[in-house]
Enzyme design. Structure first.
Site, PDB file in Angstrom:
ATOM      1  N   HIS A  94      38.034  40.421  42.857  1.00  0.00           N
ATOM      2  CA  HIS A  94      37.851  41.718  42.213  1.00  0.00           C
ATOM      3  C   HIS A  94      39.144  42.518  42.337  1.00  0.00           C
ATOM      4  O   HIS A  94      39.661  42.693  43.446  1.00  0.00           O
ATOM      5  CB  HIS A  94      36.687  42.474  42.877  1.00  0.00           C
ATOM      6  CG  HIS A  94      36.505  43.862  42.387  1.00  0.00           C
ATOM      7  ND1 HIS A  94      36.124  44.135  41.101  1.00  0.00           N
ATOM      8  CD2 HIS A  94      36.678  45.046  42.998  1.00  0.00           C
ATOM      9  CE1 HIS A  94      36.048  45.449  40.944  1.00  0.00           C
ATOM     10  NE2 HIS A  94      36.389  46.021  42.084  1.00  0.00           N
ATOM     11  N   SER A  95      39.684  42.961  41.218  1.00  0.00           N
ATOM     12  CA  SER A  95      40.886  43.794  41.177  1.00  0.00           C
ATOM     13  C   SER A  95      42.048  43.070  41.874  1.00  0.00           C
ATOM     14  O   SER A  95      42.425  41.985  41.453  1.00  0.00           O
ATOM     15  CB  SER A  95      40.582  45.162  41.793  1.00  0.00           C
ATOM     16  OG  SER A  95      41.603  46.091  41.513  1.00  0.00           O
ATOM     17  N   MET A  96      42.620  43.635  42.941  1.00  0.00           N
ATOM     18  CA  MET A  96      43.713  42.967  43.633  1.00  0.00           C
ATOM     19  C   MET A  96      43.285  41.579  44.107  1.00  0.00           C
ATOM     20  O   MET A  96      44.088  40.656  44.177  1.00  0.00           O
ATOM     21  CB  MET A  96      44.201  43.788  44.841  1.00  0.00           C
ATOM     22  CG  MET A  96      45.346  43.113  45.592  1.00  0.00           C
ATOM     23  SD  MET A  96      45.412  43.447  47.359  1.00  0.00           S
ATOM     24  CE  MET A  96      44.034  42.531  47.996  1.00  0.00           C
ATOM     25  N   ALA A  98      41.639  39.447  42.492  1.00  0.00           N
ATOM     26  CA  ALA A  98      41.857  38.485  41.408  1.00  0.00           C
ATOM     27  C   ALA A  98      43.296  37.986  41.414  1.00  0.00           C
ATOM     28  O   ALA A  98      43.558  36.794  41.235  1.00  0.00           O
ATOM     29  CB  ALA A  98      41.514  39.115  40.062  1.00  0.00           C
TER      30      ALA A  98
END
Length: 110
Positions: A94-96, A98
């Site tokens: 999720h977010s960073m 990823a």
């Protein structure tokens, strides 16, 4: 239990599914922790072995220094997740997380 490679600090299983046909490795967002994926683990427990990463500086690792370089963090995580490939593995971030999942995958490409 303490594991010599330190994976017990990094890899968390909230609902172990040792016989699951696939393993999902979850990478939290920048300020997140492994417990962010507790509901995912609960929902998928019958079908998937969910492993969530716990970064240094978060929750029970709060006394450890944060790692502020994605490359360094990926270098530390790659050898810890490599033994998980005894079955098909899926990375989800999720977010960073990823970006970190992508960097870890690059290191494991061979």
């Amino acid at each position: 239990m303490t594991v010599a490679d330190g994976s017990d600090l990094w890899l968390r299983r909230f609902h172990p599914a040792p016989d699951a046909p696939v393993r999902l490795v979850c990478f939290p967002h920048a300020g997140g922790s492994a417990t962010f994926y507790f509901p995912v683990s609960a929902a998928l427990a019958s079908d998937c072995d969910v492993v969530a990463l716990q970064y240094p500086g978060r929750q029970d690792r709060r006394n450890e220094p944060n790692v502020d370089d994605i490359g360094v963090l990926a270098d530390r995580i790659a050898p810890l997740v490599e033994p998980l490939f005894d079955r098909p593995v899926v990375f989800f971030g999720h977010s960073m997380g990823a970006i970190l999942a992508f960097e870890v995958a690059r290191r494991l490409e061979g």
